[in-house]
Design a protein around this motif. Structure first.
Motif, short mmCIF file in Angstrom:
data_model
loop_
_atom_site.label_atom_id
_atom_site.label_comp_id
_atom_site.label_asym_id
_atom_site.label_seq_id
_atom_site.Cartn_x
_atom_site.Cartn_y
_atom_site.Cartn_z
N GLU A 5 0.84 -1.20 0.00
CA GLU A 5 0.00 0.00 0.00
C GLU A 5 0.87 1.25 0.00
O GLU A 5 0.58 2.23 -0.70
CB GLU A 5 -0.92 -0.01 1.22
N TYR A 6 1.95 1.22 0.78
CA TYR A 6 2.88 2.35 0.81
C TYR A 6 3.52 2.54 -0.57
O TYR A 6 3.58 3.65 -1.10
CB TYR A 6 3.96 2.15 1.87
N GLY B 282 1.32 3.99 -3.10
CA GLY B 282 1.01 5.39 -2.82
C GLY B 282 2.11 6.37 -3.18
O GLY B 282 1.91 7.59 -3.13
N ARG C 9 4.25 8.77 -5.22
CA ARG C 9 3.87 9.59 -6.38
C ARG C 9 5.09 10.29 -6.97
O ARG C 9 5.87 10.90 -6.23
CB ARG C 9 2.82 10.62 -5.99
#
Length: 105
Positions: A33-34, A37, A39
């Motif tokens: 998940e990290y 995420g 960007r």
């Protein structure tokens, strides 16, 4: 392939390499998940706030595909060292090409 000092125009590609290499290299090690995420835009903003002194890029005919960042030794426990490798990242498809060694050299 050649290695050269990074310039401001390299920042978008450095940010892309930074994110993509984390997402491929640390998959299964760091929380997915990290990684998902992360960007490129955030990394680009972060790189724009830094000096590019001590940052080098590796490029070939296709463009920039890796970078390394060096600087002053930050850990006071090791006062005899002159410097430190802060980061070295290559796009996955360019790893094991000798570019990492070239960047460190």
């Amino acid at each position: 392939m050649k290695v050269r000092h990074a310039v401001q125009q390299d920042i978008p590609k450095i940010a892309e390499i930074h994110v993509k290499s984390w997402q491929t290299t640390y998959q299964g090690i760091i929380n997915q998940e990290y990684l998902d995420g992360l960007r490129i835009e955030d990394q680009e903003e972060s790189w724009r706030r830094r000096s590019l002194e001590g940052t080098f890029v590796a490029e070939d005919a296709e463009g920039v595909f890796g970078f390394a960042s060096f600087g002053k030794q930050r850990d006071e426990r090791y006062p005899t060292y002159d410097g430190e490798l802060y980061a070295i990242y290559l796009l996955q498809e360019k790893q094991k090409s000798g570019a990492g060694i070239a960047l460190i050299s």
